[in-house]
Write a protein that holds these residues in place. Structure first.
Motif, PDB file in Angstrom:
ATOM      1  N   GLN A  59       0.828  -1.207   0.000  1.00  0.00           N
ATOM      2  CA  GLN A  59       0.000   0.000   0.000  1.00  0.00           C
ATOM      3  C   GLN A  59       0.864   1.261   0.000  1.00  0.00           C
ATOM      4  O   GLN A  59       0.509   2.276  -0.605  1.00  0.00           O
ATOM      5  N   ALA A  60       2.018   1.193   0.633  1.00  0.00           N
ATOM      6  CA  ALA A  60       2.919   2.350   0.703  1.00  0.00           C
ATOM      7  C   ALA A  60       3.486   2.725  -0.658  1.00  0.00           C
ATOM      8  O   ALA A  60       4.042   3.822  -0.827  1.00  0.00           O
ATOM      9  N   LEU A  61       3.351   1.841  -1.659  1.00  0.00           N
ATOM     10  CA  LEU A  61       3.871   2.122  -2.997  1.00  0.00           C
ATOM     11  C   LEU A  61       2.892   2.904  -3.878  1.00  0.00           C
ATOM     12  O   LEU A  61       3.248   3.302  -4.976  1.00  0.00           O
ATOM     13  N   VAL A  62       1.657   3.111  -3.402  1.00  0.00           N
ATOM     14  CA  VAL A  62       0.645   3.797  -4.220  1.00  0.00           C
ATOM     15  C   VAL A  62       1.126   5.171  -4.701  1.00  0.00           C
ATOM     16  O   VAL A  62       0.960   5.510  -5.870  1.00  0.00           O
ATOM     17  N   PRO A  63       1.745   6.004  -3.835  1.00  0.00           N
ATOM     18  CA  PRO A  63       2.254   7.288  -4.345  1.00  0.00           C
ATOM     19  C   PRO A  63       3.283   7.117  -5.466  1.00  0.00           C
ATOM     20  O   PRO A  63       3.333   7.944  -6.391  1.00  0.00           O
ATOM     21  N   ASP A  95     -11.348   0.117 -11.021  1.00  0.00           N
ATOM     22  CA  ASP A  95     -11.766  -0.844 -10.007  1.00  0.00           C
ATOM     23  C   ASP A  95     -11.136  -2.195 -10.335  1.00  0.00           C
ATOM     24  O   ASP A  95     -10.392  -2.326 -11.300  1.00  0.00           O
ATOM     25  N   GLN A  96     -11.426  -3.188  -9.513  1.00  0.00           N
ATOM     26  CA  GLN A  96     -10.832  -4.503  -9.732  1.00  0.00           C
ATOM     27  C   GLN A  96     -11.870  -5.451 -10.316  1.00  0.00           C
ATOM     28  O   GLN A  96     -12.958  -5.615  -9.756  1.00  0.00           O
ATOM     29  N   ASP A  97     -11.565  -6.029 -11.449  1.00  0.00           N
ATOM     30  CA  ASP A  97     -12.379  -7.081 -12.057  1.00  0.00           C
ATOM     31  C   ASP A  97     -11.499  -8.319 -12.140  1.00  0.00           C
ATOM     32  O   ASP A  97     -10.470  -8.300 -12.826  1.00  0.00           O
ATOM     33  N   ASN A  98     -11.879  -9.394 -11.438  1.00  0.00           N
ATOM     34  CA  ASN A  98     -11.046 -10.591 -11.451  1.00  0.00           C
ATOM     35  C   ASN A  98     -11.900 -11.824 -11.225  1.00  0.00           C
ATOM     36  O   ASN A  98     -13.082 -11.728 -10.863  1.00  0.00           O
ATOM     37  N   ALA A  99     -11.320 -12.970 -11.429  1.00  0.00           N
ATOM     38  CA  ALA A  99     -12.053 -14.233 -11.285  1.00  0.00           C
ATOM     39  C   ALA A  99     -11.059 -15.366 -11.082  1.00  0.00           C
ATOM     40  O   ALA A  99      -9.847 -15.204 -11.283  1.00  0.00           O
ATOM     41  N   GLY A 103      -6.458  -6.776  -0.510  1.00  0.00           N
ATOM     42  CA  GLY A 103      -5.137  -6.198  -0.759  1.00  0.00           C
ATOM     43  C   GLY A 103      -5.161  -5.225  -1.925  1.00  0.00           C
ATOM     44  O   GLY A 103      -4.546  -4.149  -1.868  1.00  0.00           O
ATOM     45  N   LEU A 104      -5.863  -5.588  -2.983  1.00  0.00           N
ATOM     46  CA  LEU A 104      -5.975  -4.695  -4.138  1.00  0.00           C
ATOM     47  C   LEU A 104      -6.700  -3.406  -3.757  1.00  0.00           C
ATOM     48  O   LEU A 104      -6.312  -2.311  -4.194  1.00  0.00           O
ATOM     49  N   ALA A 105      -7.759  -3.524  -2.957  1.00  0.00           N
ATOM     50  CA  ALA A 105      -8.486  -2.333  -2.516  1.00  0.00           C
ATOM     51  C   ALA A 105      -7.572  -1.410  -1.710  1.00  0.00           C
ATOM     52  O   ALA A 105      -7.620  -0.180  -1.860  1.00  0.00           O
ATOM     53  N   ALA A 106      -6.726  -1.998  -0.879  1.00  0.00           N
ATOM     54  CA  ALA A 106      -5.782  -1.196  -0.094  1.00  0.00           C
ATOM     55  C   ALA A 106      -4.776  -0.483  -0.991  1.00  0.00           C
ATOM     56  O   ALA A 106      -4.282   0.594  -0.646  1.00  0.00           O
TER      57      ALA A 106
END
Length: 615
Positions: A291-295, A362-366, A392-395
């Protein structure tokens, strides 16, 4: 000035490159202009005839052509042509015909040359050419020149260092030391590439397990490695290394290896640091660290926009970053939950699968599960795995899908045979709900596990879709529900989003309808590609559209996509949340003009789609 010249001056003030001229020069241009009228279908310029003026379209529409008769460009009000002929000896290079009744302003050659010599913006603008200006609103394309214009062969500085597959690891290590290389190509008896070993392989596959150095090199090599042809572009090499998290990439000519490139060889070409972001993702040990890598992801996106990367480069790099987040989260999930009870394939869907992802997504996965899957025995594990990855993806900035198209939904966590039945039903028995699923699941990509299952589904879709005219017609009817925001007089049709009035949702009314119609044409020709630009290449090769239409689609899609990308980058630079709502008044006149032209291309393409598939 007379009334007619005042009207000309006002027209010039509304169009580039004239609106950027100093007032004195602009007035000089207005006073020098002559006017000509051409009926629809009449010739305006013939190849190789003497040329004495720059042509500016006051009203109407014009088509220009290559020498062989192929359509070169289609221009409307405010468009200029004949500039290349004036810069190359004063002879017509691209013949021109009036598509509609057309009024032309003629700017004399001597005035054109004076502007070219004295005004840098004007010179840059006319040198690029209108077909290039439709792809980007800036003349500078250094990122394209570096990444898309240079081939992999330019990075090769030495002959490949290789050894036969019968050699021992000790012999391979000796050769690597002598030649001062960090990787070694392994060749079979016919001198074809059999594998590759690196310093890391020797450490992790020989030294760490305590094996003896006399074992065959084939025991620790990576067999059948990913390769790239020497004539391919550096950008393509970068995408391969991002996608597969590679540090060394063998270069081949046909089946013969001609060298190896490493990250260090292309990093000078990759100024946006997406390779660094990906490499950092795989070094993080927790979700909080990811999450800290988002910036850093946002900074990477903004840098790419600032350096004039095109939408394909940006979309591919951001999708590779998103794919890397998923892969690392799956690694962490398996470390916490233990090995999976049965094999699986984790799917990316939508923009990530198409390599067209941006920062607002957003996240689309399966999940595709092995056919031996037993829900009572195994589903608890995969439910936890899906939740770990989704949370984790949402974070990390990939918001939950509001339509619940995620592996956390049991409907999208099924064995391969169920998925095959899903696609069979969607294509052969289309309904409103099934068509909605089709628009999401027909853009898929395996990111982890049994990737061959994703390929099998793509092959199934390719085989079935082109044989189902009812399905294609239904898809078309669905796709036409989202139309470009143009009114009868080609003005923007504004909408409200609940927060602000008079906005253009550039995704809902622009890129999304483009993706939909390109997908339908691709399905109709049996394409297995997911990326919209790659699909267009196959559509061009299949010649299913009128001549020049697919190229127009490609250029118009780029204009709309880059408008969306620049809008999101501007929001990030201002410390605001990025969105898809563009305010036309914040665009330059030049950008508004080309955005309208791109929407018109989309509108025409939708009309063709409607009748072509009898929606």
């Amino acid at each position: 000035m007379e009334i007619e010249q005042i009207e000309i001056l006002e027209f010039l003030k509304r169009h580039s490159p004239f609106q950027e001229l100093p007032a004195e020069q602009l007035q000089q241009v207005a006073l020098s202009i002559d006017i000509g009228y051409f009926k629809a279908g009449s010739d305006i310029l013939r190849f190789n005839e003497p040329l004495h003026a720059l042509h500016l379209i006051r009203s109407g529409a014009v088509e220009t052509f290559r020498r062989n008769g192929d359509l070169y460009n289609r221009l409307s009000e405010g468009g200029i042509f004949a500039e290349q002929g004036l810069l190359r000896g004063g002879k017509v290079r691209f013949p021109a015909t009036a598509l509609e009744d057309t009024l032309i302003y003629f700017i004399p050659d001597e005035v054109f040359q004076q502007l070219f010599d004295e005004n840098e913006f004007f010179a840059d603008y006319v040198q690029v050419g209108d077909s290039e200006r439709r792809k980007t609103s800036k003349a500078s394309n250094q990122a394209r020149a570096d990444l898309l214009g240079a081939t992999v062969s330019t990075l090769l500085s030495r002959e490949p260092v290789s050894i036969g597959s019968e050699a021992s690891v000790w012999q391979a290590a000796q050769l690597m030391t002598e030649q001062n290389v960090s990787s070694l190509l392994i060749l079979d008896e016919e001198q074809y590439l059999a594998g590759i070993i690196t310093d890391k392989d020797i450490r992790s596959r020989l030294v760490a397990p305590g094996l003896k150095s006399e074992i065959p090199v084939t025991d620790i090599m990576s067999a059948n490695p990913v390769t790239i042809e020497k004539q391919q572009y550096i950008f393509e090499a970068m995408m391969l290394m991002l996608r597969h998290n590679l540090h060394h990439l063998p270069v081949v000519k046909g089946q013969q290896p001609v060298g190896v490139i490493a990250i260090s060889d292309i990093i000078r070409f990759e100024s946006q640091s997406s390779l660094y972001v990906v490499s950092r993702i795989f070094r993080q040990q927790t979700v909080d660290e990811l999450q800290a890598l988002v910036p850093d992801v946002h900074a990477c996106f903004v840098r790419m926009v600032n350096e004039d990367a095109n939408s394909q480069m940006i979309g591919s790099a951001m999708a590779a970053i998103g794919r890397s987040f998923k892969q690392r989260l799956l690694e962490l999930a398996e470390a916490e939950l233990g090995p999976p009870p049965v094999p699986y394939c984790f799917l990316a869907l939508g923009s990530m699968a198409r390599d067209e992802q941006l920062v607002l997504t957003d996240q689309d996965n399966a999940l595709i599960l092995d056919n031996r899957f037993d829900a009572k025995l195994h589903d608890s594990y995969f439910k936890q795995l899906a939740a770990f990855v989704s949370d984790g993806l949402a974070a990390c900035g990939y918001t939950y899908c509001t339509g619940k198209v995620m592996a956390t939904n049991p409907q999208w966590r099924q064995p391969l045979q169920v998925w095959q039945q899903y696609f069979q039903n969607w294509i052969t028995q289309p309904s409103a709900e099934r068509l909605l699923h089709s628009s999401i699941f027909f853009d898929l990509d395996g990111v982890w596990g049994e990737l061959k299952w994703a390929e099998q589904l793509q092959q199934l879709v390719s085989k079935l879709a082109q044989k189902q005219p009812l399905f294609l017609a239904s898809m078309t009817r669905n796709a036409l529900s989202r139309t470009p925001p143009l009114g009868f007089f080609k003005d923007f049709v504004m909408e409200q989003d609940g927060k602000q009035n008079n906005i253009l949702n550039i995704k809902r009314r622009g890129t999304a309808p483009f993706v939909d119609l390109i997908r339908i044409h691709a399905l109709a020709i049996g394409s297995t590609e997911s990326n919209s630009f790659s699909r267009l290449q196959q559509i061009i090769a299949a010649q299913v559209l009128p001549k020049g239409r697919a190229e127009d689609l490609r250029d118009a899609f780029e204009v709309i996509a880059m408008t969306r990308i620049r809008h999101q980058a501007a929001a990030l630079r201002s410390g605001e949340e990025p969105d898809n709502n563009v305010l036309p008044e914040q665009l330059s006149e030049f950008e508004r003009k080309h955005l309208k032209e791109a929407f018109q291309v989309l509108s025409n393409a939708q009309k063709f789609l409607k009748f072509h598939f009898k929606a």
